[in-house]
Design an enzyme around this catalytic site. Structure first.
Site: not given
Ligand code: NOJ
Length: 516
Positions: A201, A255
């Site tokens: 993310d 790994e």
């Molecule tokens: C991207 C994620 O897809 C979204 O849903 C989220 O609010 C933000 N990153 C923060 O983690």
């Protein structure tokens, strides 16, 4: 074709767990629900399941605010449910990717609770704390992704902490080796439990350089646009250290045999492709969001595809997406008539496609009445069309109450798309039946899996391109017009979204041809 790896050959299917299947009647989807519905993913012809966050969380950002990286939120089940889900997925030949959220935690995470307890706390430097600026206000003018300043004042310790998203999502300090070690170990924890990889993310925000000062004004910003774009995030996004972080994650991934990192890499084409790294040390798949942002016209699509193909590094494998839990549903963006064309594009371009749950049904962005709004972004910046609830409504499975999603009250209302529920679309001329035929063709057609992409023509709302060459070649014809168009090709029709055999394309038809 045989030398493709599983993640080059496979189709990724994104599960948004809150809205996939509820098994316990609380109105929120869960792990047992996912296990119950794995066969849908197999039937669809997808191979890899990416599950948005399922870890303990106060759910301020619906799981993207994690308070324990090594557990399961009780709302979603238990670690035993997780293990059972992984086993059931693997038994069906599915791979499973978890969502890894490295850039920020929840403000309820014990690390942050400790960090904010005192300036001399052991964990103080796990987050990004700074004194007030000379005027007593925030240290920089930065604006968070969800609206206001990125800085939140802590009364007790008289400093500001950085948050790129919500105030309740403090940014981790990846410049601290202890943070690096702990977070990388978290990846090992899940790899050891059998996950096949991670979608990482918000990686572009992983190493903000707060001491570089203010952000300049974006000259292209105007009223009505997303407020977070008012400034150019030159010191917070895509900083050089991001690549070191990705290299560390990739080293951990190496790994283990045969695992995958899929990065959430938004930005310019050069920024996106830079995340492949050099010499196999970046993401195997840096998400390519280009199709989400462009006007949905043939010239724009061709320009986007060709520019991406040209920019890919020699060893970089392409990847495409037309929807996710953060944006408008593709069927609403392009219109129901063109939904099959859009999914055909996604599933026939060169590279690994990601299908967002429900897009295979033609699900549309739902109208959520103000009193039912859940998304913190919509609550913080209302009325600008930034809210993400419309794309997060539950999966409609069948004709029973709440479309089979829950026995309780769903957390967001259930809507059924024009072609019907999963059960209702099982056969006949439906979006789901068409997408299944398309994925089946893809799986057995070398040109669609690995053939080169070549534009043949792009005029008059008609896009024609080839995958592969010689006897193996397949021609894909996409009619974006609401009138017939003649592709001027002879060949054998392998698949048509309008069940046509030959002749001019029907309005909004997608057709795959083996040329003769
Ligand atoms: C991207 C994620 O897809 C979204 O849903 C989220 O609010 C933000 N990153 C923060 O983690």
């Amino acid at each position: 074709m045989t030398d493709l790896t599983w993640w080059q050959r496979g189709i990724i299917y994104q599960v948004y767990p809150r809205s996939f299947q509820d098994s316990d009647g609380d109105g929120i989807g869960d792990l047992r629900g996912i296990t119950q519905r794995l066969d849908h993913i197999v039937d669809l012809g997808a191979d890899i399941v990416w599950i948005s966050p399922i870890f303990p969380s106060p759910m301020k950002d619906f799981g993207y605010d994690i308070s324990d990286y090594r557990g399961i939120d009780p709302m979603f089940g238990t670690l035993a449910d997780f293990d059972a889900m992984i086993d059931a997925a693997h038994a069906r030949g599915l791979r499973v990717l978890l969502d890894f959220v490295p850039s920020h935690t929840s403000d309820q995470h014990p690390w942050f609770v400790e960090s904010r307890s005192a300036r001399n706390s052991d964990k103080r430097d796990w987050y990004i704390w700074r004194d007030a600026g000379p005027d007593g206000g925030p240290p920089t003018n930065w604006i968070s992704e969800f609206g206001p300043s990125t800085w939140a004042w802590d009364d007790q310790t008289q400093q500001y902490y950085l948050h790129i998203f919500l105030t309740e999502q403090p940014a981790l300090n990846w410049r601290n080796p202890a943070v690096q070690a702990e977070m990388l170990d978290t990846m090992r924890f899940w790899y050891d439990r059998g996950v096949d990889g991670f979608r990482v993310d918000a990686i572009t925000h992983a190493a903000p350089d707060v001491d570089k000062g203010d952000h300049p004004v974006n000259p292209d910003w105007h009223d009505g646009m997303n407020p977070s774009l008012r400034l150019l995030k030159v010191h917070s996004k895509n900083q050089p250290m991001n690549y070191d972080i990705v290299r560390m994650m990739r080293a951990v991934t190496q790994e283990y045999p045969d695992r995958l990192l899929l990065g959430e890499t938004d930005g310019t084409l050069a920024e996106v492709t830079s995340y492949y790294g050099t010499q196999g040390d970046g993401f195997q798949l840096p998400f390519n969001f280009a199709l989400l942002d462009i006007p949905w016209t043939v010239p724009e699509i061709v320009r986007t595809v060709e520019a991406y193909e040209a920019a890919l590094p020699d060893t970089g494998w392409p990847t495409w997406v037309v929807g996710n839990h953060d944006c408008i549903r593709i069927a609403s963006r392009v219109g129901s008539d063109l939904a099959r064309v859009a999914l055909t594009l996604l599933l026939t371009l060169r590279g690994t496609p990601t299908v967002y749950q429900g897009d295979e049904l033609g699900m549309q962005s739902a109208d959520i009445p103000p009193e039912l709004v859940q998304d913190p972004w919509e609550k913080q910046v209302p009325g600008k069309g930034l809210g993400r609830d419309p794309a997060r409504t539950p999966m409609p499975w069948d004709d029973s109450a709440q479309a089979g999603f829950t026995d309780g009250t769903p957390w967001l209302p259930v809507f059924t798309p024009p072609d019907g529920t999963v059960a209702g679309q099982a056969a006949g001329d439906t979006m789901l039946a068409y997408v299944k035929r398309l994925t089946a063709l893809r799986q057995t057609t070398p040109a669609l899996l690995s053939g080169e992409y070549r534009t043949i023509s792009a005029a008059d709302d008609l896009l024609v391109y080839a995958r592969g060459s010689g006897d193996d070649a397949i021609i894909i014809c996409l009619n974006f017009a609401d009138a017939p168009r003649d592709p001027g090709l002879s060949g054998h029709t392998l698949l048509s979204s309008a069940n046509a055999a030959d002749g001019p394309l029907h309005p909004s038809e997608a057709r795959l041809i083996r040329p003769t």
